[in-house]
Design a protein around this motif. Structure first.
Motif, PDB file in Angstrom:
ATOM      1  N   VAL A 265       0.823  -1.092   0.023  1.00 29.18           N
ATOM      2  CA  VAL A 265      -0.013   0.074   0.022  1.00 29.18           C
ATOM      3  C   VAL A 265       0.660   1.270   0.016  1.00 29.18           C
ATOM      4  CG1 VAL A 265      -1.590   1.283   1.319  1.00 29.18           C
ATOM      5  CG2 VAL A 265      -2.006  -1.241   1.110  1.00 29.18           C
ATOM      6  N   ASP A 266       1.729   1.234   0.782  1.00 25.65           N
ATOM      7  CA  ASP A 266       2.602   2.472   0.861  1.00 25.65           C
ATOM      8  C   ASP A 266       3.970   2.508   0.043  1.00 25.65           C
ATOM      9  OD1 ASP A 266       0.778   3.638   2.707  1.00 25.65           O
ATOM     10  OD2 ASP A 266       1.837   2.842   4.430  1.00 25.65           O
ATOM     11  N   SER A 267       4.237   1.475  -0.759  1.00 26.21           N
ATOM     12  CA  SER A 267       5.348   1.444  -1.552  1.00 26.21           C
ATOM     13  C   SER A 267       5.222   2.266  -2.794  1.00 26.21           C
ATOM     14  CB  SER A 267       5.678  -0.100  -1.927  1.00 26.21           C
ATOM     15  OG  SER A 267       5.767  -0.622  -0.850  1.00 26.21           O
ATOM     16  N   PRO A 268       6.482   2.924  -3.127  1.00 26.46           N
ATOM     17  CA  PRO A 268       6.316   3.590  -4.689  1.00 26.46           C
ATOM     18  C   PRO A 268       6.185   2.555  -5.759  1.00 26.46           C
ATOM     19  CG  PRO A 268       8.374   3.399  -3.777  1.00 26.46           C
ATOM     20  CD  PRO A 268       7.779   2.698  -2.651  1.00 26.46           C
ATOM     21  N   VAL A 269       5.486   3.041  -6.664  1.00 24.58           N
ATOM     22  CA  VAL A 269       5.088   2.411  -7.833  1.00 24.58           C
ATOM     23  C   VAL A 269       6.096   2.057  -8.951  1.00 24.58           C
ATOM     24  CG1 VAL A 269       3.611   2.310  -9.943  1.00 24.58           C
ATOM     25  CG2 VAL A 269       2.575   3.110  -7.940  1.00 24.58           C
ATOM     26  N   GLY A 270       7.245   3.078  -9.008  1.00 22.01           N
ATOM     27  CA  GLY A 270       8.320   2.946 -10.021  1.00 22.01           C
ATOM     28  C   GLY A 270       9.184   1.501  -9.890  1.00 22.01           C
ATOM     29  N   PRO A 271       9.743   1.337  -8.624  1.00 22.02           N
ATOM     30  CA  PRO A 271      10.452  -0.013  -8.274  1.00 22.02           C
ATOM     31  C   PRO A 271       9.865  -1.127  -8.672  1.00 22.02           C
ATOM     32  CG  PRO A 271      11.058   1.422  -6.601  1.00 22.02           C
ATOM     33  CD  PRO A 271       9.784   2.075  -7.399  1.00 22.02           C
ATOM     34  N   HIS A 272       8.392  -1.287  -8.283  1.00 17.94           N
ATOM     35  CA  HIS A 272       7.651  -2.285  -8.678  1.00 17.94           C
ATOM     36  C   HIS A 272       7.315  -2.614 -10.040  1.00 17.94           C
ATOM     37  CE1 HIS A 272       4.725  -5.728  -7.772  1.00 17.94           C
ATOM     38  NE2 HIS A 272       3.752  -4.835  -8.692  1.00 17.94           N
ATOM     39  N   VAL A 273       7.197  -1.564 -10.996  1.00 21.44           N
ATOM     40  CA  VAL A 273       6.868  -1.768 -12.341  1.00 21.44           C
ATOM     41  C   VAL A 273       8.222  -2.233 -12.906  1.00 21.44           C
ATOM     42  CG1 VAL A 273       6.661  -0.368 -14.356  1.00 21.44           C
ATOM     43  CG2 VAL A 273       5.122  -0.056 -12.230  1.00 21.44           C
ATOM     44  N   LEU A 274       9.372  -1.671 -12.350  1.00 16.26           N
ATOM     45  CA  LEU A 274      10.695  -2.349 -12.989  1.00 16.26           C
ATOM     46  C   LEU A 274      11.176  -3.651 -12.456  1.00 16.26           C
ATOM     47  CD1 LEU A 274      13.087   0.773 -12.263  1.00 16.26           C
ATOM     48  CD2 LEU A 274      12.062   0.454 -14.332  1.00 16.26           C
ATOM     49  N   LYS A 275      10.564  -3.926 -11.476  1.00 12.52           N
ATOM     50  CA  LYS A 275      10.736  -5.330 -11.038  1.00 12.52           C
ATOM     51  C   LYS A 275       9.750  -6.302 -11.918  1.00 12.52           C
ATOM     52  CE  LYS A 275       9.572  -8.667  -7.178  1.00 12.52           C
ATOM     53  NZ  LYS A 275       9.029  -8.633  -6.275  1.00 12.52           N
TER      54      LYS A 275
END
Length: 122
Positions: free
Chosen positions: A100-110
């Protein structure tokens, strides 16, 4: 295209487990170009192999194998690894969630990295 430049494709893309399908496709292209494809297309003749002790190194163990048998051996060995790797990557991809509180960018890159790895494995 010369045979020498085609052989360079195999030199630059050596067999490394996960790339078996690409390596085998390149091998077939080169053998077709050199009109040697029959070497690996002929039917596999099974001959009994005499049992020896377990200390035989891999090079000596396979020196008497004919090309179709070697290709079948490599396919069995690397295809299972490739399927396992694809399964593990798919499992990781499908279980990936964004906190919920994590940034979207690193998740998308992963996620993009996992998809690219799956693409490489076919």
């Amino acid at each position: 295209m010369s045979a020498l430049s085609l052989r360079g494709i195999l030199e630059n893309n050596k067999l490394a487990g996960a790339n078996y399908d690409d390596w085998y496709r390149n091998l077939r292209i080169i053998l077709m170009h050199e009109r040697l494809i029959d070497i690996i297309n002929k039917p596999v003749v099974t001959t009994p192999v005499p049992k020896e002790d377990g200390s035989i190194d891999n090079e000596r163990q396979h020196q008497d194998m004919d090309p179709p048998t070697i290709v079948e051996y490599l396919k069995k060995m690397y295809d299972a690894q490739s399927k396992t790797a694809r399964y593990q990557l798919s499992k990781t991809l499908f279980k990936s969630t964004l906190d919920v509180d994590s940034p979207v960018g690193p998740h998308v890159l992963k996620m993009i990295d996992l998809i690219e790895q799956l693409e490489k494995l076919g």
